[in-house]
Enzyme design. Sequence first.
Site, PDB file in Angstrom:
ATOM      1  N   GLY A  48       0.771  -1.239   0.000  1.00  0.00           N
ATOM      2  CA  GLY A  48       0.000   0.000   0.000  1.00  0.00           C
ATOM      3  C   GLY A  48       0.804   1.293   0.000  1.00  0.00           C
ATOM      4  O   GLY A  48       0.382   2.295  -0.561  1.00  0.00           O
ATOM      5  N   GLU A 103       4.194   3.862   6.089  1.00  0.00           N
ATOM      6  CA  GLU A 103       2.958   3.103   5.900  1.00  0.00           C
ATOM      7  C   GLU A 103       1.972   3.902   5.051  1.00  0.00           C
ATOM      8  O   GLU A 103       2.095   5.117   4.928  1.00  0.00           O
ATOM      9  CB  GLU A 103       2.311   2.848   7.282  1.00  0.00           C
ATOM     10  CG  GLU A 103       2.335   1.409   7.733  1.00  0.00           C
ATOM     11  CD  GLU A 103       1.374   0.499   6.983  1.00  0.00           C
ATOM     12  OE1 GLU A 103       1.158   0.678   5.774  1.00  0.00           O
ATOM     13  OE2 GLU A 103       0.846  -0.408   7.620  1.00  0.00           O
ATOM     14  N   ASP A 104       0.975   3.200   4.530  1.00  0.00           N
ATOM     15  CA  ASP A 104      -0.058   3.883   3.753  1.00  0.00           C
ATOM     16  C   ASP A 104      -1.125   4.504   4.646  1.00  0.00           C
ATOM     17  O   ASP A 104      -1.503   5.654   4.491  1.00  0.00           O
ATOM     18  CB  ASP A 104      -0.698   2.918   2.745  1.00  0.00           C
ATOM     19  CG  ASP A 104      -1.135   1.589   3.363  1.00  0.00           C
ATOM     20  OD1 ASP A 104      -0.978   1.387   4.589  1.00  0.00           O
ATOM     21  OD2 ASP A 104      -1.647   0.733   2.619  1.00  0.00           O
ATOM     22  N   ASP A 107      -5.265   2.200  10.690  1.00  0.00           N
ATOM     23  CA  ASP A 107      -6.667   1.984  11.061  1.00  0.00           C
ATOM     24  C   ASP A 107      -6.698   1.565  12.531  1.00  0.00           C
ATOM     25  O   ASP A 107      -6.747   2.409  13.425  1.00  0.00           O
ATOM     26  CB  ASP A 107      -7.263   0.934  10.123  1.00  0.00           C
ATOM     27  CG  ASP A 107      -8.734   0.700  10.371  1.00  0.00           C
ATOM     28  OD1 ASP A 107      -9.306   1.378  11.236  1.00  0.00           O
ATOM     29  OD2 ASP A 107      -9.325  -0.173   9.708  1.00  0.00           O
ATOM     30  N   LYS A 135      -6.539   7.253  10.129  1.00  0.00           N
ATOM     31  CA  LYS A 135      -7.991   7.194  10.320  1.00  0.00           C
ATOM     32  C   LYS A 135      -8.365   7.611  11.727  1.00  0.00           C
ATOM     33  O   LYS A 135      -7.733   7.173  12.694  1.00  0.00           O
ATOM     34  CB  LYS A 135      -8.493   5.763  10.110  1.00  0.00           C
ATOM     35  CG  LYS A 135      -9.007   5.512   8.743  1.00  0.00           C
ATOM     36  CD  LYS A 135      -9.722   4.181   8.656  1.00  0.00           C
ATOM     37  CE  LYS A 135      -9.771   3.774   7.203  1.00  0.00           C
ATOM     38  NZ  LYS A 135     -10.399   2.470   7.001  1.00  0.00           N
ATOM     39  N   PHE A 156     -13.599   3.500   4.306  1.00  0.00           N
ATOM     40  CA  PHE A 156     -12.644   2.680   3.567  1.00  0.00           C
ATOM     41  C   PHE A 156     -12.250   3.402   2.282  1.00  0.00           C
ATOM     42  O   PHE A 156     -13.099   3.725   1.451  1.00  0.00           O
ATOM     43  CB  PHE A 156     -13.230   1.303   3.257  1.00  0.00           C
ATOM     44  CG  PHE A 156     -12.170   0.330   2.860  1.00  0.00           C
ATOM     45  CD1 PHE A 156     -11.397  -0.305   3.819  1.00  0.00           C
ATOM     46  CD2 PHE A 156     -11.902   0.080   1.518  1.00  0.00           C
ATOM     47  CE1 PHE A 156     -10.383  -1.177   3.457  1.00  0.00           C
ATOM     48  CE2 PHE A 156     -10.892  -0.797   1.151  1.00  0.00           C
ATOM     49  CZ  PHE A 156     -10.136  -1.424   2.124  1.00  0.00           C
ATOM     50  N   VAL A 157     -10.961   3.671   2.132  1.00  0.00           N
ATOM     51  CA  VAL A 157     -10.488   4.442   0.973  1.00  0.00           C
ATOM     52  C   VAL A 157      -9.569   3.604   0.087  1.00  0.00           C
ATOM     53  O   VAL A 157      -8.941   2.644   0.548  1.00  0.00           O
ATOM     54  CB  VAL A 157      -9.745   5.727   1.424  1.00  0.00           C
ATOM     55  CG1 VAL A 157     -10.712   6.747   1.993  1.00  0.00           C
ATOM     56  CG2 VAL A 157      -8.638   5.404   2.431  1.00  0.00           C
ATOM     57  N   ASP A 163      -5.670  -0.405  -1.605  1.00  0.00           N
ATOM     58  CA  ASP A 163      -6.477  -1.322  -2.412  1.00  0.00           C
ATOM     59  C   ASP A 163      -7.768  -1.737  -1.719  1.00  0.00           C
ATOM     60  O   ASP A 163      -7.895  -1.642  -0.494  1.00  0.00           O
ATOM     61  CB  ASP A 163      -5.690  -2.595  -2.675  1.00  0.00           C
ATOM     62  CG  ASP A 163      -5.546  -3.453  -1.406  1.00  0.00           C
ATOM     63  OD1 ASP A 163      -4.981  -2.932  -0.424  1.00  0.00           O
ATOM     64  OD2 ASP A 163      -6.021  -4.596  -1.393  1.00  0.00           O
ATOM     65  N   ARG A 169      -5.285   0.222  -6.648  1.00  0.00           N
ATOM     66  CA  ARG A 169      -4.029   0.815  -6.164  1.00  0.00           C
ATOM     67  C   ARG A 169      -3.501   1.877  -7.122  1.00  0.00           C
ATOM     68  O   ARG A 169      -2.829   2.815  -6.712  1.00  0.00           O
ATOM     69  CB  ARG A 169      -2.948  -0.259  -6.024  1.00  0.00           C
ATOM     70  CG  ARG A 169      -3.170  -1.231  -4.887  1.00  0.00           C
ATOM     71  CD  ARG A 169      -1.915  -2.070  -4.704  1.00  0.00           C
ATOM     72  NE  ARG A 169      -2.164  -3.298  -3.973  1.00  0.00           N
ATOM     73  CZ  ARG A 169      -2.213  -3.400  -2.655  1.00  0.00           C
ATOM     74  NH1 ARG A 169      -2.032  -2.334  -1.907  1.00  0.00           N
ATOM     75  NH2 ARG A 169      -2.437  -4.559  -2.079  1.00  0.00           N
TER      76      ARG A 169
END
Length: 183
Positions: A48, A103-104, A107, A135, A156-157, A163, A169
Amino acid sequence: MLIRTAKEDIKYVMFTREQIAARVRELGRELSEKFQGETPLMICVLRGAVFFFTDLCREMDCQMDMDFISASSYFHGTKSSGVVHLLKDSGIDMEGRHIVLVEDIIDSGLTLDYLVKLFATRRPSSITTVTMLDKIVNKPDRFHVDYYGFKIPDEFVVGYGLDYADYYRNLPYIGVIREECYQ
Ligand code: IMP
Ligand code: MG
């Protein structure tokens, strides 16, 4: 058969590529200052974070080296499985190094918490955590990240590396997909 493009599945765009680029430039500047005169080991959490990582590194002007690890806590869904799997580790000696974990999105915070605890056992000088998205979740004791691009609501994005079931992606922006796209 009707095949929709990735873009057609997007309900709305949360951050455009221009907004992302501007924010990544700011983060790059901050990290360059922080690591002035040092050679951090930049670690990308695949898959990600791949675009964020490559963009961020190119916005930094200190010396660095790079490595790529792979972790997963999602299995083709939109909620964490609660168990982190390290699918690919780093082979670089971390002792005495300044580690920057990229990191992407955070959560539950489980993935970064797991990775930081694991890498701390390898005696680095420091571990800095960076995430593109953070988040806003109602969990007071959640992992605290050092740097983030944007805070987002608990949605959720996808896109810019993120993804859903391995799709989307490649979208150049960050957005939310339409409900009917979840199987
Ligand atoms: P955590 O362990 O619950 O913090 O989740 C972190 C990982 O879950 C991230 O590295 C992402 O790969 C994935 N993830 C969490 N939220 C989203 C999302 O909204 N879209 C896509 N992937 C997500
Ligand atoms: Mg990830």
